[in-house]
Write an enzyme that holds these catalytic residues in place. Structure first.
Site, PDB file in Angstrom:
ATOM      1  N   PRO A   1       0.794  -1.241   0.000  1.00 21.75           N
ATOM      2  CA  PRO A   1       0.000   0.000   0.000  1.00 21.75           C
ATOM      3  C   PRO A   1       0.822   1.286   0.000  1.00 21.75           C
ATOM      4  O   PRO A   1       0.257   2.372   0.008  1.00 21.75           O
ATOM      5  CB  PRO A   1      -0.791  -0.122   1.310  1.00 21.75           C
ATOM      6  CG  PRO A   1       0.135  -0.856   2.224  1.00 21.75           C
ATOM      7  CD  PRO A   1       0.843  -1.854   1.355  1.00 21.75           C
ATOM      8  N   GLY A   2       2.152   1.194   0.016  1.00 29.04           N
ATOM      9  CA  GLY A   2       2.968   2.387  -0.118  1.00 29.04           C
ATOM     10  C   GLY A   2       3.851   2.728   1.060  1.00 29.04           C
ATOM     11  O   GLY A   2       4.457   3.796   1.087  1.00 29.04           O
ATOM     12  N   ALA A   3       3.979   1.821   2.034  1.00 30.49           N
ATOM     13  CA  ALA A   3       4.761   2.126   3.234  1.00 30.49           C
ATOM     14  C   ALA A   3       6.249   2.272   2.928  1.00 30.49           C
ATOM     15  O   ALA A   3       6.918   3.156   3.457  1.00 30.49           O
ATOM     16  CB  ALA A   3       4.549   1.041   4.291  1.00 30.49           C
ATOM     17  N   TRP A   4       6.778   1.391   2.072  1.00 31.98           N
ATOM     18  CA  TRP A   4       8.193   1.509   1.718  1.00 31.98           C
ATOM     19  C   TRP A   4       8.438   2.792   0.927  1.00 31.98           C
ATOM     20  O   TRP A   4       9.472   3.442   1.083  1.00 31.98           O
ATOM     21  CB  TRP A   4       8.655   0.286   0.934  1.00 31.98           C
ATOM     22  CG  TRP A   4       9.068  -0.850   1.823  1.00 31.98           C
ATOM     23  CD1 TRP A   4       8.557  -1.166   3.047  1.00 31.98           C
ATOM     24  CD2 TRP A   4      10.088  -1.823   1.569  1.00 31.98           C
ATOM     25  NE1 TRP A   4       9.184  -2.270   3.564  1.00 31.98           N
ATOM     26  CE2 TRP A   4      10.126  -2.695   2.687  1.00 31.98           C
ATOM     27  CE3 TRP A   4      10.953  -2.043   0.511  1.00 31.98           C
ATOM     28  CZ2 TRP A   4      11.007  -3.769   2.760  1.00 31.98           C
ATOM     29  CZ3 TRP A   4      11.840  -3.119   0.573  1.00 31.98           C
ATOM     30  CH2 TRP A   4      11.861  -3.966   1.691  1.00 31.98           C
TER      31      TRP A   4
ATOM     32  N   ASP B   1       2.962  -1.420  -8.844  1.00 33.49           N
ATOM     33  CA  ASP B   1       2.217  -2.564  -8.317  1.00 33.49           C
ATOM     34  C   ASP B   1       1.066  -2.896  -9.241  1.00 33.49           C
ATOM     35  O   ASP B   1       0.546  -2.013  -9.944  1.00 33.49           O
ATOM     36  CB  ASP B   1       1.676  -2.276  -6.915  1.00 33.49           C
ATOM     37  CG  ASP B   1       1.470  -3.553  -6.096  1.00 33.49           C
ATOM     38  OD1 ASP B   1       0.612  -4.369  -6.476  1.00 33.49           O
ATOM     39  OD2 ASP B   1       2.165  -3.732  -5.093  1.00 33.49           O
TER      40      ASP B   1
ATOM     41  N   ASP C   1       2.598  -4.165 -14.411  1.00 35.32           N
ATOM     42  CA  ASP C   1       3.351  -5.409 -14.181  1.00 35.32           C
ATOM     43  C   ASP C   1       4.838  -5.099 -14.262  1.00 35.32           C
ATOM     44  O   ASP C   1       5.319  -4.607 -15.299  1.00 35.32           O
ATOM     45  CB  ASP C   1       2.949  -6.440 -15.239  1.00 35.32           C
ATOM     46  CG  ASP C   1       3.611  -7.793 -15.040  1.00 35.32           C
ATOM     47  OD1 ASP C   1       4.566  -7.890 -14.227  1.00 35.32           O
ATOM     48  OD2 ASP C   1       3.186  -8.753 -15.698  1.00 35.32           O
TER      49      ASP C   1
ATOM     50  N   ASP D   1       9.400  -5.408  -1.952  1.00 36.87           N
ATOM     51  CA  ASP D   1       8.702  -6.088  -0.868  1.00 36.87           C
ATOM     52  C   ASP D   1       7.550  -6.911  -1.448  1.00 36.87           C
ATOM     53  O   ASP D   1       6.610  -7.269  -0.749  1.00 36.87           O
ATOM     54  CB  ASP D   1       8.174  -5.050   0.137  1.00 36.87           C
ATOM     55  CG  ASP D   1       7.730  -5.673   1.450  1.00 36.87           C
ATOM     56  OD1 ASP D   1       8.338  -6.675   1.865  1.00 36.87           O
ATOM     57  OD2 ASP D   1       6.759  -5.169   2.057  1.00 36.87           O
TER      58      ASP D   1
ATOM     59  N   LYS E   1      12.765  -8.928  -0.863  1.00 37.04           N
ATOM     60  CA  LYS E   1      12.222  -9.903   0.087  1.00 37.04           C
ATOM     61  C   LYS E   1      12.136 -11.276  -0.568  1.00 37.04           C
ATOM     62  O   LYS E   1      11.833 -11.403  -1.752  1.00 37.04           O
ATOM     63  CB  LYS E   1      10.818  -9.472   0.532  1.00 37.04           C
ATOM     64  CG  LYS E   1      10.145 -10.483   1.466  1.00 37.04           C
ATOM     65  CD  LYS E   1       8.863  -9.939   2.038  1.00 37.04           C
ATOM     66  CE  LYS E   1       7.733  -9.898   1.033  1.00 37.04           C
ATOM     67  NZ  LYS E   1       6.486  -9.393   1.642  1.00 37.04           N
TER      68      LYS E   1
END
Length: 243
Positions: free
Chosen positions: A84-87, A113, A130, A155, A195
């Protein structure tokens, strides 16, 4: 320590004030109760709310950057699997892409994303894109100053099937696609953070990363859940292939 003084105070306050309410568990399935209980007792969840991060995963990148200094003012960053955009929030702060600190260089943050990502000041989001598509690569190059990124972050993860070995293999395959992206957009001596879930295919990925980066580390930030197979590769000093 990897947490700033503000983050430490927030976590200590969260642990002290967090309350468990039996009423919130009533009528839920055992699985739902377990998830909710874990959320209620997770200081990183509370801290992400207090510090206005979109999810707890922000603290994984904060720790990595505090330890290894990969995000600097003026840097260009590509965030794969950004929703959702935290990084991206962390990257915006660290590279100053929103220009809040007028004394420092202004960087660039691009998030990609398949899902929709809510807008964020200082970030260019490519929702419904993509990361393996050459069209997406071309769009990223259009947005990058000098058509090169200092850092690629990932991530991203596949939708869980419930079969650990299958999910592990899918994620490793996704990580391999980042090497194609790196060849297109990552500058020489650039950095990649990705990750992965531990398993039999992880050594193959590490070997490939070691072929094109001078240094590769395995990391498990404190915000990773102890019972999770989640790990991160930090690959530095990219050896860009000659064209």
């Amino acid at each position: 320590m990897w947490l700033s003084a503000v983050h430490k105070r927030c976590l200590h306050t969260s642990l002290r004030l967090l309350k468990k309410s039996p009423k919130t568990l009533k009528g839920r399935t055992t699985t739902a109760q377990h998830w909710l209980f874990r959320q209620l007792n997770d200081p990183f969840v509370k801290a992400s709310h207090d510090l206005n991060y979109r999810c707890r995963s922000a603290f994984k990148l904060l720790e990595i950057d505090d330890r290894f200094d990969i995000l600097r003012p003026g840097y260009s960053v590509v965030d794969c699997g950004a929703a959702p955009g935290a990084w991206s929030q962390v990257a915006v702060e660290r590279v100053n892409s929103n220009g809040k600190n007028t004394d420092l260089p202004c960087g660039t943050v691009i998030g990609i994303d398949l899902l929709n990502i809510a807008s964020l000041d200082g970030a260019h989001f490519l929702s419904s894109h993509d990361i393996t598509d050459p069209v997406t690569h071309a769009r990223i190059l259009e947005l990058l100053p000098n058509k090169q990124a200092h850092v690629i972050l990932s991530d991203m993860a596949p939708n869980a099937s419930g079969f650990k070995e299958m999910d592990h293999e899918k994620l490793i395959t996704m990580c391999f696609t980042l090497l194609d992206l790196a060849e297109r957009v990552l500058q020489p001596e650039g950095t990649l953070v990705c990750k992965y879930w531990d398993g039999i295919f992880a050594p193959k990925l590490q070997e490939k990363l070691s072929d094109v980066f001078s240094g590769v580390r395995v990391l498990k930030p404190k915000a990773c859940r102890k019972d999770s197979a989640e790990l991160f590769f930090l690959a530095r000093m990219y050896k860009k292939p000659a064209k």
